[in-house]
Design a protein around this motif. Structure first.
Motif, PDB file in Angstrom:
ATOM      1  N   PHE A   1      16.546 -16.143 -22.313  1.00 28.18           N
ATOM      2  CA  PHE A   1      17.624 -15.277 -22.789  1.00 28.18           C
ATOM      3  C   PHE A   1      17.938 -15.489 -24.267  1.00 28.18           C
ATOM      4  O   PHE A   1      17.866 -14.568 -25.078  1.00 28.18           O
TER       5      PHE A   1
ATOM      6  N   GLN B   1      21.100 -18.390 -18.467  1.00 24.62           N
ATOM      7  CA  GLN B   1      19.696 -18.792 -18.338  1.00 24.62           C
ATOM      8  C   GLN B   1      19.430 -19.439 -16.978  1.00 24.62           C
ATOM      9  O   GLN B   1      18.429 -19.150 -16.319  1.00 24.62           O
TER      10      GLN B   1
ATOM     11  N   LEU C   1      19.427 -16.814 -14.097  1.00 23.70           N
ATOM     12  CA  LEU C   1      18.377 -15.798 -14.095  1.00 23.70           C
ATOM     13  C   LEU C   1      17.314 -16.072 -13.041  1.00 23.70           C
ATOM     14  O   LEU C   1      16.669 -15.157 -12.543  1.00 23.70           O
TER      15      LEU C   1
ATOM     16  N   GLY D   1      21.005  -9.540 -11.235  1.00 21.94           N
ATOM     17  CA  GLY D   1      20.615  -9.540 -12.640  1.00 21.94           C
ATOM     18  C   GLY D   1      21.814  -9.520 -13.572  1.00 21.94           C
ATOM     19  O   GLY D   1      22.969  -9.613 -13.146  1.00 21.94           O
TER      20      GLY D   1
ATOM     21  N   TYR E   1      22.102  -5.799 -13.401  1.00 23.87           N
ATOM     22  CA  TYR E   1      21.116  -5.206 -14.299  1.00 23.87           C
ATOM     23  C   TYR E   1      21.317  -3.693 -14.352  1.00 23.87           C
ATOM     24  O   TYR E   1      21.386  -3.017 -13.322  1.00 23.87           O
TER      25      TYR E   1
ATOM     26  N   LEU F   1      16.961  -8.907 -16.346  1.00 28.22           N
ATOM     27  CA  LEU F   1      17.754  -9.037 -17.563  1.00 28.22           C
ATOM     28  C   LEU F   1      17.553  -7.842 -18.479  1.00 28.22           C
ATOM     29  O   LEU F   1      16.423  -7.455 -18.795  1.00 28.22           O
TER      30      LEU F   1
END
Length: 249
Positions: free
Chosen positions: A40, A67, A70, A76, A115, A172
């Protein structure tokens, strides 16, 4: 004529040779390695114009939290990354004037717990909840409007265009914004506390509210007794005068 069966035999041997050769190559060829994990902060650092945002991510430890999550998230994350120019355009002292709690809220206000592609953001139901919450548990939200793949984001006090997708691979999505997304909640004036009514006003230790009330009542009772005494005296005088007049008559 004796050589005729040789041709099918050669074809069979050639087929077997090719079969064994292909299997051997398949066993010796290295399998493609798995794609590396998303980095990230590395995505932001690579683009070179997010120094201030990276500093806040590190200071609040939110960068490392994103991070770590993830690798396990199913929903997401979507992050809006303000450029250094966006921070430079803020009024002097805007960021430094925030306490630690508000710095965390500010960074989390740039993170959606899901996401979203750019196309998704054009059709979301507003407001969209962010990761930021208030002291009362209320969620800070963002509003999105879009048309023809052009998406704007609004906080209620700041509105800007989403210009560039730094990455848009689930889980992401990171998008560049040219303004820092300041929450409207930071600018809401706190309503003054209502003054207590005299009937509900609390007395504090050492206060003289009770004695004052009692002394305020005493003169009133004294006046009442004095006026009744005067009325009785006047009645006696009137009665004596009438008696004397009756005797004289």
């Amino acid at each position: 004529m004796a050589s005729a069966p040789v041709f099918p035999i050669l074809l069979s041997l050639s087929a077997l040779f090719l079969l064994f050769t292909s299997r051997a190559l398949a066993q010796t060829a290295p399998a493609p390695g798995p794609s590396g994990p998303l980095n990230f902060t590395g995505i932001l650092d690579k683009n070179g114009q997010y120094t201030n945002f990276l500093r806040l991510l590190a200071e609040t430890q939110i960068g490392s939290q994103i991070q770590n999550q993830l690798n396990s998230t199913t929903e997401g994350f979507t992050v809006f990354a303000p450029t250094d120019s966006a921070f430079n355009n803020l009024k002097a002292g805007t960021i430094n004037g925030l306490d630690e709690r508000k710095k965390v809220q500010l960074v989390l206000f740039h993170v959606l717990p899901k996401y979203y592609s750019l196309n998704d953001l054009q059709f979301v139901s507003n407001p969209v909840r962010t990761q930021a919450t208030g002291q009362d548990g209320g969620v800070f939200g963002l509003n999105f409007t879009g048309q023809n793949n052009q998406v704007n984001v609004s906080t209620g006090v700041v509105e800007t265009q989403i210009n560039n997708a730094l990455t848009q691979i689930k889980p992401l999505a990171v998008y560049q914004v040219d303004k820092v997304l300041l929450p409207a909640e930071f600018f809401e004036a706190k309503s003054p506390a209502a003054a207590p009514s005299p009937a509900t006003k609390k007395s504090f230790p050492g206060s003289n509210s009770n004695s004052t009330a009692s002394t305020a009542d005493e003169p009133a009772s004294a006046d009442d007794s004095g006026s009744s005494g005067r009325n009785m005296g006047l009645g006696l005088v009137v009665g004596l005068a009438l008696a004397c007049m009756g005797a004289l008559s």
